[in-house]
Scaffold this active site. Structure first.
Site, mmCIF file in Angstrom:
data_model
loop_
_atom_site.group_PDB
_atom_site.id
_atom_site.type_symbol
_atom_site.label_atom_id
_atom_site.label_comp_id
_atom_site.label_asym_id
_atom_site.label_seq_id
_atom_site.Cartn_x
_atom_site.Cartn_y
_atom_site.Cartn_z
ATOM 1 N N GLY A 52 2.114 7.596 2.780
ATOM 2 C CA GLY A 52 2.514 6.742 4.038
ATOM 3 C C GLY A 52 1.263 6.867 5.055
ATOM 4 N N GLU A 64 2.178 -0.192 10.070
ATOM 5 C CA GLU A 64 0.593 -0.470 10.097
ATOM 6 C C GLU A 64 -0.150 0.612 10.849
ATOM 7 O OE1 GLU A 64 1.024 -5.241 9.682
ATOM 8 O OE2 GLU A 64 -0.971 -4.346 9.940
ATOM 9 N N GLU A 85 3.526 4.252 -0.418
ATOM 10 C CA GLU A 85 4.325 4.679 -1.619
ATOM 11 C C GLU A 85 5.307 5.798 -0.787
ATOM 12 O OE1 GLU A 85 2.402 5.719 -5.101
ATOM 13 O OE2 GLU A 85 1.128 3.801 -4.893
ATOM 14 N N ARG A 104 21.690 -10.448 39.109
ATOM 15 C CA ARG A 104 22.525 -9.406 39.182
ATOM 16 C C ARG A 104 22.810 -8.948 40.676
ATOM 17 N NH1 ARG A 104 27.271 -7.022 37.367
ATOM 18 N NH2 ARG A 104 26.994 -4.875 37.041
ATOM 19 N N LEU A 148 0.867 -1.106 0.161
ATOM 20 C CA LEU A 148 -0.162 -0.021 0.058
ATOM 21 C C LEU A 148 0.849 1.142 -0.156
ATOM 22 C CD1 LEU A 148 -2.922 1.328 0.321
ATOM 23 C CD2 LEU A 148 -2.450 1.148 2.725
ATOM 24 N N GLY A 183 22.030 -2.238 32.492
ATOM 25 C CA GLY A 183 23.220 -1.188 32.610
ATOM 26 C C GLY A 183 23.820 -1.316 31.337
#
Lengths: 379, 266
Positions: A131, A363, A127, A268, A125, A339
């Protein structure tokens, strides 16, 4: 209201989670690094009936529903959003419009190709100058005897350089605006069809995105999908369904990132204890969990409305908007918890964050979803 | 021709293991999975079905929720399920279990060209006894530890895996084969079979169904009829994390020698 999934949907989730863990997770980082289409897994997904999941069984599909399709994309996207994108596009944007608007002859010819024939589908769709304002496409299709002659190009086409069947939108009468747009089923082997630029993207490296070009492309008259001039409503309705798929992709990304963050923060240790024991971490994880649960309910609501034959434009837009923005927030915050390690390719967080960004754009951007939602509020 | 597969729901050993006061497993409080070797047996049956078009029936003994496992097997392609369930059967050891399952299979019927597949052993008891006991009680030829199968008419050529090699054996139907994991890779459930899984036939065999079968005697079934008495069940202490030595052979050998020397072993 019953929030429980049926036994069949629970089984589909279990199967898909197992497949994702065993087949998709081990190659997800490599797929991202090499930018290679994960063909072997896509072939397996055809065999399992995930590709073509909603196609009726008489055309080679599984005959399942939108909720099952969304669950599959959600589970896959927990580990690889590229694979989730390929599946969502094939099912939601190529198979669906042919199921919903195809003639019996078109269904009998193309749906078996898209299921037992293992041919990947795409939707064209967008182009360069059309958009979010999709009605301004310049691609033209001119009727000449028993065929149309198509000229123009489409960009950012998911599955672009691996797909063999495309649902394409082109102007058949420029004087009529959106009422001059028609939909077509185009095969990659039609004369005048070619693949243009392969896009190099920030994320979704395993999902092949390309420009497609029509240069005096010959499209048989019988490949007109729906009536001439009815292409725009077909595109919009198809995107409503497609948005459930992208909501599922965003939700899967958020859930995947949350699971990674929980595992990492429990292991951690800083300042003498696992960082999962700090309230700051716990509150952030709680917000992530809350968003996933809310997003899941929005997405399932939209899918169930679609399956019940109800109007679901607003529900799909809300699900897409919420789930994809939550994916971006969750992957960003999860990376922060890792981190410096999160910024490296030793962990999946940076890939997930890169993959999440596009879900807020394609979309229908987040802004377009807000237009759709507010347009359905009687304002 | 038909294929019967015996399957067992076992505790998921990746989760916590709970034990009852009598030493038996507290299965109700534990997550369950399909016994891994049984999945290889199911896959072997489904591969023969793909090739020959025969019917595959899964038999299991367990509490009513075991139906969920049978439905998952149907979602892989199994055609029918038989659930053997009764309070009288609870707590059975391998001897009692094989009595009951043999009675159920015999009641269903075994024909001349049929095959019964079992997994080598279950991950909860690790006995590898039920398959061979079933064959004895059903009067079937049996081959255990099967790692490859070729069917040619009523003869099946199988590779029987041993610790230090394998033997090739020919066996005629009807027979029972116990399968090892090297035999195949079990398939996933697929969407079409998932959607039809709850429409496939499921037969429930209770004590009432089987009580008149010669193998069913209250003194040889259930916890009280089981010759095995569990003295004690416990979870062994976890081993520490291993150390991975890397490098070429010489360097690794040196590192091993250093470790052994430090521990005063050499």
């Amino acid at each position: 209201m019953d929030f429980n999934l049926s036994k069949q949907h629970q089984m589909i989730r279990k199967m898909m989670a197992s497949f994702t863990e065993n087949e998709i997770k081990p190659i997800a980082a490599e797929t991202d690094r090499t930018c290679e289409f994960p063909r072997e897994n896509i072939e397996k997904l055809f065999d399992l009936g995930v590709m073509g999941i909603c196609v009726p069984q008489q055309y080679g599909g599984s005959g399942s529903d939108a909720l099952a399709s969304a669950i599959c994309v959600e589970e896959i996207s927990k580990q690889c959003a590229s694979t989730g994108d390929i599946v969502a596009t094939h099912n939601g944007l190529c198979c669906d419009p042919i199921i919903n608007y195809g003639t019996e002859e078109q269904k009998a010819k193309y749906l078996p190709m898209l299921t037992t024939g293992h041919k990947v589908g795409a939707f064209a769709l967008t182009e360069p100058n059309a958009g979010s304002d999709a009605s301004k496409g310049q691609t033209e299709a001119r009727l000449e005897g028993d065929h149309y002659v198509m000229n123009g190009s489409k960009i950012f086409i998911t599955n672009g350089y691996v797909a063999e069947v495309f649902v394409v939108f082109a102007m058949t009468d420029k004087s009529k605006g959106t009422k001059g747009i028609s939909a077509f089923i185009v095969e990659k082997d039609f004369p005048g069809f070619s693949i243009g630029k392969h896009e190099e993207k920030m994320g979704l490296h395993g999902s092949p995105t390309a420009e497609i070009v029509f240069q005096d492309c010959i499209v048989p008259k019988e490949n007109l999908l729906g009536k001439e001039g009815r292409g725009f409503p077909i595109a919009m309705a198809t995107l409503d369904g497609g948005r459930i798929g992208i909501a599922a992709q965003g939700l899967g990304l958020a859930e995947g990132a949350l699971a990674e963050a929980i595992a990492y923060t429990k292991g951690r240790v800083q300042f003498g204890k696992p960082i999962s024991k700090f309230q700051n971490t716990q509150f952030t994880l709680a917000d992530m969990e809350l968003g996933c649960e809310a997003g899941r309910l929005l997405m399932y609501q939209a899918a169930m409305a679609k399956d019940a034959g109800k109007r679901y434009t607003k529900e799909a837009a809300m699900a897409k908007l919420f789930c994809t923005e939550h994916a971006m927030k969750t992957t960003t915050k999860a990376l922060q918890m890792f981190g410096g390690y999160g910024y490296t390719k030793d962990y999946p967080m940076e890939r997930m964050m890169r993959d999440a960004k596009i879900t807020e754009i394609y979309e229908g951007t987040s802004e377009v979803q807000r237009i759709v939602i507010s347009a359905n509020m009687g304002l | 021709m038909k294929i019967i597969v015996t399957v067992k729901q076992v505790p998921d050993t990746s989760g916590k293991v709970a034990v009852n006061a009598d030493g038996t497993l507290d299965r109700a409080s534990m997550q369950t999975i399909i016994n891994p070797d049984d999945l290889n047996a199911v896959e072997a049956a489904l591969q023969l079905k793909d090739e020959l078009g025969c019917k595959v029936i899964a038999f299991t003994m367990g509490p009513p929720p075991a139906e969920g496992m049978l439905r998952e097997l149907m979602a892989m392609g199994v055609d029918e399920g038989v659930l053997i369930t009764a309070r009288e059967f609870g707590g059975s050891d391998t001897y009692a279990t094989s009595q009951i399952i043999a009675a159920a299979i015999d009641t269903y019927g075994v024909d001349q060209d049929d095959i019964v597949f079992s997994g080598r052993q279950a991950i909860d008891g690790d006995t590898a006894q039920v398959g061979p006991q079933l064959a004895e009680k059903l009067g079937l030829e049996q081959v255990s530890y099967v790692g490859a199968i070729e069917k040619d008419g009523d003869t099946i050529k199988v590779r029987r895996m041993l610790e230090d090699g394998y033997m090739t054996i020919k066996v005629k139907t009807p027979c029972l084969l116990t399968c090892v994991k090297e035999l195949n890779t079990p398939r996933y459930m697929n969407i079409r079979d998932i959607l039809s899984a709850y429409d496939k036939p499921l037969q429930v065999m209770t004590y009432e169904t089987l009580k008149n079968h010669p193998l069913i005697d209250k003194t040889t079934i259930g916890l009280t009829g089981s010759p095995t008495n569990i003295f004690k069940s416990f979870t062994p202490p976890q081993k520490g994390v291993g150390t991975m030595l890397t490098g070429d052979s010489k360097s690794v050998a040196t590192q091993v020698a250093d470790v052994l020397a430090k521990k005063h072993i050499i």
